[in-house]
Design a protein around this motif. Structure first.
Motif, PDB file in Angstrom:
ATOM      1  N   GLY A 118       9.179   3.422   3.293  1.00 38.18           N
ATOM      2  CA  GLY A 118       8.488   4.333   2.395  1.00 38.18           C
ATOM      3  C   GLY A 118       7.047   4.613   2.785  1.00 38.18           C
TER       4      GLY A 118
ATOM      5  N   LEU B 209       5.142  15.169   3.480  1.00 44.01           N
ATOM      6  CA  LEU B 209       4.846  14.353   2.295  1.00 44.01           C
ATOM      7  C   LEU B 209       6.027  14.367   1.317  1.00 44.01           C
ATOM      8  N   ARG B 210       6.639  15.548   1.172  1.00 45.10           N
ATOM      9  CA  ARG B 210       7.793  15.631   0.265  1.00 45.10           C
ATOM     10  C   ARG B 210       8.955  14.800   0.780  1.00 45.10           C
TER      11      ARG B 210
ATOM     12  N   ASN C 220       8.694  12.236   2.638  1.00 47.21           N
ATOM     13  CA  ASN C 220       8.276  10.843   2.424  1.00 47.21           C
ATOM     14  C   ASN C 220       8.558  10.419   0.980  1.00 47.21           C
ATOM     15  N   GLU C 221       8.313  11.333   0.043  1.00 43.19           N
ATOM     16  CA  GLU C 221       8.580  11.006  -1.369  1.00 43.19           C
ATOM     17  C   GLU C 221      10.066  10.788  -1.639  1.00 43.19           C
TER      18      GLU C 221
ATOM     19  N   LYS D 299      -3.949   8.199   3.768  1.00 46.29           N
ATOM     20  CA  LYS D 299      -2.777   7.367   4.027  1.00 46.29           C
ATOM     21  C   LYS D 299      -3.174   6.244   4.978  1.00 46.29           C
TER      22      LYS D 299
END
Ligand SMILES: Nc1ncnc2c1ncn2[C@@H]1O[C@H](COP(=O)(O)OP(=O)(O)O)[C@@H](O)[C@H]1O
Ligand SMILES: [Mg+2]
Length: 256
Positions: A56, A209-210, A212-213, A233
């Motif tokens: 994550g 980023l999305r 990663n989410e 980050k």
């Protein structure tokens, strides 16, 4: 005391379809322990590198050209074997797995390059599908998987187009879709915004980023100091093959 059964993490598609995913930050997806990499010509590209990436995480790999960023990525996809030390990807020690296990471990990693590396004679849809065809995925599973990742990266309308008909940002999003279609645990992106202008670079970062989410660990090599500094980050800085800094929320100033 009850012991929870070992859980299989939900797939990317489970996550995309809203079945929920808790990243397991106690589960390291990448471990480099005391890694030295010496190329056949004698060049030591990595020296005593230690790096643990929990599931994550979003990690920027920074440092001047020649610092060893791409070499770390080559070790993770087992393009090269470390001269010394241990490289573990999602529990597999890459020096110990047999040749037959290499494709299985590689599918845990999606790779995105600076120059996209799309096949010019295939459409967007075919470029993404090809990644599944070469591993023998049945036709019936290819279609929904490709459609889903193209929707995720916002390229449904461009599916029938050829790479030359796309903007740079769309080409890179195609490459990201291709990297995702195997439902990888990790995306490694080697200077993915290197050929894109700043606005398009930002859009690409937002997409990463999305992703990663959704629980996919991201390891991104970059020279883009502005992006690194803005996102706060984790930043791992390499210099001459050594990790000289590893901190979260730090900025980055280019020195090359
Ligand atoms: N196949 C290779 N053979 C010999 N030296 C190499 C090879 N690949 C990379 N190197 C050298 O290893 C060092 C690290 O390279 P690289 O990992 O590509 O750095 P970066 O991605 O940070 O620019 C550089 O000095 C580079 O010239
Ligand atoms: Mg490089």
């Amino acid at each position: 005391m009850t012991v929870a059964p070992p859980s299989t993490p939900p797939s990317l598609f489970d996550r995309l379809t809203g079945r929920g995913h808790e990243p397991r930050p106690d589960h390291p997806v990448v471990v480099l322990h005391d890694v030295t990499m010496r190329y056949p010509n004698g060049k030591e590209a990595l020296k005593d590198v230690d790096l643990v990436v929990p599931e994550g995480d979003f990690v920027f790999l920074v440092g001047p050209s020649g610092a060893g960023k791409s070499t770390i990525m080559k070790l993770l996809i087992r393009d090269e074997l470390a001269t010394r030390g241990v490289v573990i990807v999602d529990g597999d020690d890459l020096a110990r797995i047999g040749r037959r296990a290499v494709p299985r471990v590689r599918r845990k990693i999606g790779i995105v390059f600076q120059d996209f590396k799309l096949l010019p004679r295939k459409t967007v849809w075919e470029n993404v599908a090809f990644a599944l065809e070469v591993t023998g995925t049945p036709r019936s599973r290819i279609r929904p998987a490709v459609d889903r990742v193209l929707a995720l990266v916002g390229l449904t309308a461009q599916a029938p187009q050829y790479p030359a008909q796309l903007s740079g940002g769309e080409q890179q999003r195609t490459a990201i879709a291709r990297a995702l279609v195997h439902d990888p645990r990790i995306i490694i992106a080697d200077e993915p915004t290197g050929n894109l202008d700043p606005v398009i670079s930002w859009e690409l970062i937002q997409l990463l980023l999305r992703i990663n989410e959704l629980g996919v660990t991201i390891l991104m090599a970059t020279h883009d100091a502005e992006v690194v500094t803005a996102l706060r980050k984790r930043v791992v800085a390499l210099e001459d093959g050594r990790v000289i800094r590893d901190e979260t929320g730090a900025g980055y100033h280019r020195e090359d």
